[in-house]
Write a protein that holds these residues in place. Structure first.
Motif, PDB file in Angstrom:
ATOM      1  N   MET A  52       0.817  -1.219   0.000  1.00 58.82           N
ATOM      2  CA  MET A  52       0.000   0.000   0.000  1.00 58.82           C
ATOM      3  C   MET A  52       0.849   1.266   0.000  1.00 58.82           C
ATOM      4  SD  MET A  52      -3.126  -0.779  -0.242  1.00 58.82           S
ATOM      5  CE  MET A  52      -3.750   0.881  -0.014  1.00 58.82           C
ATOM      6  N   LEU A  54       2.643   2.268   2.485  1.00 59.51           N
ATOM      7  CA  LEU A  54       2.624   2.861   3.825  1.00 59.51           C
ATOM      8  C   LEU A  54       3.980   2.706   4.503  1.00 59.51           C
ATOM      9  CD1 LEU A  54      -0.850   1.519   5.018  1.00 59.51           C
ATOM     10  CD2 LEU A  54      -0.323   3.730   3.994  1.00 59.51           C
ATOM     11  N   ARG A  79      -3.449   3.140  -5.767  1.00 64.45           N
ATOM     12  CA  ARG A  79      -4.389   3.256  -4.638  1.00 64.45           C
ATOM     13  C   ARG A  79      -5.798   3.585  -5.107  1.00 64.45           C
ATOM     14  NH1 ARG A  79       0.143   5.640  -1.715  1.00 64.45           N
ATOM     15  NH2 ARG A  79      -0.634   7.744  -1.998  1.00 64.45           N
ATOM     16  N   PHE A  84      -8.844  -1.058   0.514  1.00 64.75           N
ATOM     17  CA  PHE A  84      -7.926  -1.493   1.570  1.00 64.75           C
ATOM     18  C   PHE A  84      -8.616  -1.485   2.926  1.00 64.75           C
ATOM     19  CE2 PHE A  84      -4.672   0.134   4.717  1.00 64.75           C
ATOM     20  CZ  PHE A  84      -4.028  -1.085   4.902  1.00 64.75           C
ATOM     21  N   GLU A  90      -9.479   1.449  12.081  1.00 65.86           N
ATOM     22  CA  GLU A  90      -9.809   2.740  12.699  1.00 65.86           C
ATOM     23  C   GLU A  90     -10.178   3.743  11.619  1.00 65.86           C
ATOM     24  OE1 GLU A  90     -10.021   3.800  15.807  1.00 65.86           O
ATOM     25  OE2 GLU A  90      -9.574   1.862  16.682  1.00 65.86           O
ATOM     26  N   TYR A  92     -12.160   7.906  11.160  1.00 65.89           N
ATOM     27  CA  TYR A  92     -12.165   9.205  11.839  1.00 65.89           C
ATOM     28  C   TYR A  92     -13.263   9.239  12.909  1.00 65.89           C
ATOM     29  CZ  TYR A  92      -9.806   9.853   7.413  1.00 65.89           C
ATOM     30  OH  TYR A  92      -8.976   9.686   6.341  1.00 65.89           O
ATOM     31  N   PHE A 107     -13.085  10.273  -3.920  1.00 70.76           N
ATOM     32  CA  PHE A 107     -11.731   9.861  -4.290  1.00 70.76           C
ATOM     33  C   PHE A 107     -11.730   8.709  -5.299  1.00 70.76           C
ATOM     34  CE2 PHE A 107     -11.014  11.762  -0.084  1.00 70.76           C
ATOM     35  CZ  PHE A 107      -9.996  12.640  -0.407  1.00 70.76           C
ATOM     36  N   PHE A 108     -12.885   8.065  -5.454  1.00 74.95           N
ATOM     37  CA  PHE A 108     -12.926   6.860  -6.283  1.00 74.95           C
ATOM     38  C   PHE A 108     -13.969   7.020  -7.383  1.00 74.95           C
ATOM     39  CE2 PHE A 108     -11.331   5.808  -2.133  1.00 74.95           C
ATOM     40  CZ  PHE A 108     -10.163   5.138  -2.463  1.00 74.95           C
ATOM     41  N   MET A 143     -15.867  -0.118   7.552  1.00 77.89           N
ATOM     42  CA  MET A 143     -14.627  -0.179   6.779  1.00 77.89           C
ATOM     43  C   MET A 143     -14.811  -1.048   5.540  1.00 77.89           C
ATOM     44  SD  MET A 143     -11.536   0.936   6.803  1.00 77.89           S
ATOM     45  CE  MET A 143     -10.210   0.988   7.971  1.00 77.89           C
ATOM     46  N   ARG A 150     -15.842   0.796  -3.522  1.00 78.29           N
ATOM     47  CA  ARG A 150     -14.949   1.628  -4.328  1.00 78.29           C
ATOM     48  C   ARG A 150     -14.926   1.265  -5.806  1.00 78.29           C
ATOM     49  NH1 ARG A 150      -9.481   2.421  -0.564  1.00 78.29           N
ATOM     50  NH2 ARG A 150     -10.582   3.314   1.204  1.00 78.29           N
TER      51      ARG A 150
ATOM     52  N   PHE B  82      -5.863   4.770   7.035  1.00 77.68           N
ATOM     53  CA  PHE B  82      -6.988   4.936   6.103  1.00 77.68           C
ATOM     54  C   PHE B  82      -6.724   6.148   5.209  1.00 77.68           C
ATOM     55  CE2 PHE B  82     -11.131   6.651   4.869  1.00 77.68           C
ATOM     56  CZ  PHE B  82     -11.683   5.532   4.257  1.00 77.68           C
ATOM     57  N   THR B  83      -6.283   7.245   5.806  1.00 74.06           N
ATOM     58  CA  THR B  83      -5.992   8.453   5.028  1.00 74.06           C
ATOM     59  C   THR B  83      -4.917   8.173   3.985  1.00 74.06           C
ATOM     60  OG1 THR B  83      -6.473   9.757   6.998  1.00 74.06           O
ATOM     61  CG2 THR B  83      -5.340  10.883   5.211  1.00 74.06           C
ATOM     62  N   LEU B  84      -3.860   7.487   4.419  1.00 75.41           N
ATOM     63  CA  LEU B  84      -2.744   7.247   3.506  1.00 75.41           C
ATOM     64  C   LEU B  84      -3.076   6.222   2.428  1.00 75.41           C
ATOM     65  CD1 LEU B  84       0.264   7.283   5.994  1.00 75.41           C
ATOM     66  CD2 LEU B  84      -0.458   9.073   4.430  1.00 75.41           C
ATOM     67  N   SER B  85      -4.167   5.479   2.615  1.00 76.51           N
ATOM     68  CA  SER B  85      -4.553   4.520   1.578  1.00 76.51           C
ATOM     69  C   SER B  85      -5.393   5.179   0.488  1.00 76.51           C
ATOM     70  CB  SER B  85      -5.338   3.360   2.199  1.00 76.51           C
ATOM     71  OG  SER B  85      -6.661   3.765   2.522  1.00 76.51           O
ATOM     72  N   LEU B  86      -5.743   6.458   0.687  1.00 77.57           N
ATOM     73  CA  LEU B  86      -6.518   7.172  -0.328  1.00 77.57           C
ATOM     74  C   LEU B  86      -5.601   7.553  -1.496  1.00 77.57           C
ATOM     75  CD1 LEU B  86      -8.528   9.536   2.046  1.00 77.57           C
ATOM     76  CD2 LEU B  86      -9.404   7.505   0.879  1.00 77.57           C
TER      77      LEU B  86
END
Lengths: 296, 231
Positions: A52, A54, A79, A84, A90, A92, A107-108, A143, A150, B82-86
């Motif tokens: 990913m 990360l 991405r 994912f 978690e 927001y 975003f998608f 989630m 998406r 989650f933010t970084l997976s966008l």
């Protein structure tokens, strides 16, 4: 057409001197449901985070849709095509369920509103409730909604059913199986071997940062067999078993043999032992998994 | 949508900051109405100096707070993954989050200065409106330097160290300005206190320039760190 949606070559990652990945070679075929198995700390989550973008790899390469994940512009495009679910699930806490959905949707470009509505109803998610007020199971459901709506070509899911009740788990597994029918590839890690066996068509077992088993589940299950050798009097063992015997366990006058290849030859060898009778049994994924991680 | 997320993350801190601001203004209002008339300009500015410390701390805190929005460090947990997976670059996350934080807190500074001018008669007697505008500009420049210093710290420090790093940076920079042979005209701390436009009736352009260079430099450094970590 890309053959392997995910491909890693000699992928390495070290945390403070501890090697989490030690030359991981992984290939996930397009359109497959790939179960990624391993003990705690085997390197599953590290692999997923590297895919990913990360985390940075210390060595080797990783490609998703044929694009190296280390190329910044490519990683953003990757991405956009991936759904994912992270291990901790978690989101927001200050947003409501509806706000998180409205935030994620733009975003998608291929966002599936039909699936969004379907999962909202199926998971009984209250749109006005804050994420902070959701139970762990409800957060997992949200989630999954955000991931599966998406319109992604690849789903990377880290313990997707963790925290779900049996009924919700059943729903999610059914939906995942349905999604692959539309061409989506699913790559998921799980400790629930029964679930993996239920929906996966390919599996990979990682242990201590290396892939120790990989392949189509049907092939693996066809290849592996358990032979039960019962002796009339005392147990006799050959000086050396034919190649392919993974594990032999003695229980009274019985030998239980797990074989990964040359099963016919091993069975013949067992029959040639004095006073023996041989039965062959199929093995479960759990047996294959336990055998490999214990002997590695 | 990133702006929307940033707003949701920041709005209660903004309300909290406005609450503190209202408290300060109420105190100044009471002093201005009930207190004895100030004998010197310094007496009128004493309260401003206290406020400046608060604004510096507030801006540093705002900068620290931007970190979870764009960076996954060793201690990262929660929604950052989650933010970084966008499908968004980390640089864009940094840009949106830090810009929003800077805009909101700059707004607080402007509101504070306007309120201070309105409720504190001794200040109006000691300085002109233009000088108050100049002072506001200097205060924004001074705060921006610390805000972006904290944003920079957030790109590589984990958890608790982000806060301590920013506090140490603040004291380190103040020590540098007070104890180094740099001319007082470039001292950004003095430019919002003893050498402020309210006190010396002249804009401390050199100090404002230093503050602007620091702010831009820290943001540039932050963006470099984020780009290096970008995938």
């Amino acid at each position: 057409m890309i053959d392997g949606v995910i491909e890693t070559t000699q992928l390495c990652k070290t945390f403070k001197g501890h090697a989490a990945l030690r030359g991981l070679n992984l290939r996930v075929p397009e359109g497959s449901i790939f179960g990624f198995l391993g003990r705690n700390g085997a390197g599953k989550t590290t692999t997923i985070k590297l895919l990913m973008g990360l985390l940075h790899a210390d060595g080797g390469s990783a490609r998703v849709f044929g694009t190296p994940v280390t190329v910044a512009d490519g990683a953003i495009e990757i991405r956009r095509r991936i759904g994912f679910v992270s291990e901790d699930k978690e989101l927001y806490p200050y947003m409501t369920v509806g706000q998180v959905i409205r935030f994620t949707r733009p975003f998608f470009p291929k966002w599936r509103k039909d699936l969004e509505r379907r999962y909202l109803e199926m998971f009984e998610l209250p749109q006005t409730r804050k994420v902070a007020d959701l139970s762990k199971g409800m957060r997992s459901k949200l989630m999954l909604l955000l991931t599966m709506s998406r319109g992604a070509e690849l789903l990377i899911l880290d313990e997707p059913t963790d925290g779900l009740d049996p009924a919700a788990t059943e729903d999610v597994l059914r939906e995942l199986a349905g999604i692959t029918a539309e061409g989506t590839t699913v790559f998921f890690s799980s400790h629930q071997l029964a679930e993996v066996e239920l929906i996966a068509d390919h599996i990979g077992i990682i242990d201590r940062g290396k892939l120790i088993v990989s392949g189509a589940l049907d092939d693996l299950k066809a290849r592996y067999q358990r032979l039960q050798v019962v002796f009339a009097d005392a147990v006799h063992s050959p000086a050396q078993w034919v190649e392919g015997v993974e594990h032999v366990r003695q229980d009274g006058r019985m030998l239980s043999i797990l074989a990964s290849r040359n099963v016919d030859e091993i069975a013949d060898q067992a029959r040639s032992l004095p006073g023996s009778s041989v039965e062959r049994y199929p093995v479960t994924l759990k047996e294959i998994f336990l055998e490999h991680v214990r002997s590695n | 949508m990133l702006w929307y997320k940033g707003w949701l993350e920041t709005r209660w801190r903004l309300v909290f900051s406005l609450g503190i601001m209202v408290f300060f203004l109420a105190v100044f209002y009471w002093i201005g109405i009930k207190g004895p008339p100030p004998k010197r300009i310094g007496d009128a500015l004493g309260g401003v100096n206290v406020s400046v410390l608060w604004i510096g701390a507030m801006l540093a805190g705002a900068g620290i707070n931007t970190q979870p929005g764009f960076q996954a460090t060793r201690g990262t947990h929660g929604s950052t993954y989650f933010t970084l997976s966008l499908p968004v670059s980390r640089f864009r996350l940094l840009l949106v989050r830090s810009s929003l934080g800077w805009l909101l807190y700059t707004g607080v500074v402007i509101a504070f200065c306007c309120g201070y001018w309105a409720v504190f008669p001794p200040l109006r007697a000691a300085a002109t409106g233009i000088e108050m505008v100049e002072y506001t500009g200097m205060l924004i420049g001074y705060g921006s330097a610390f805000y972006f210093a904290s944003v920079f710290m957030g790109t590589f420090l984990d958890d608790l160290w982000r806060v301590w790093g920013s506090i140490i940076a603040w004291f380190g920079l103040s020590g540098l300005f007070y104890f180094s042979p740099l001319p007082p005209s470039v001292n950004i701390f003095q430019a919002v206190q003893a050498n402020s436009p309210l006190a010396v009736h002249a804009m401390p352009w050199a100090a404002l320039g230093v503050a602007a260079v620091m702010a831009v430099g820290f943001f540039w450094a932050a963006s470099r760190v984020v780009r290096v970590r970008e995938y």
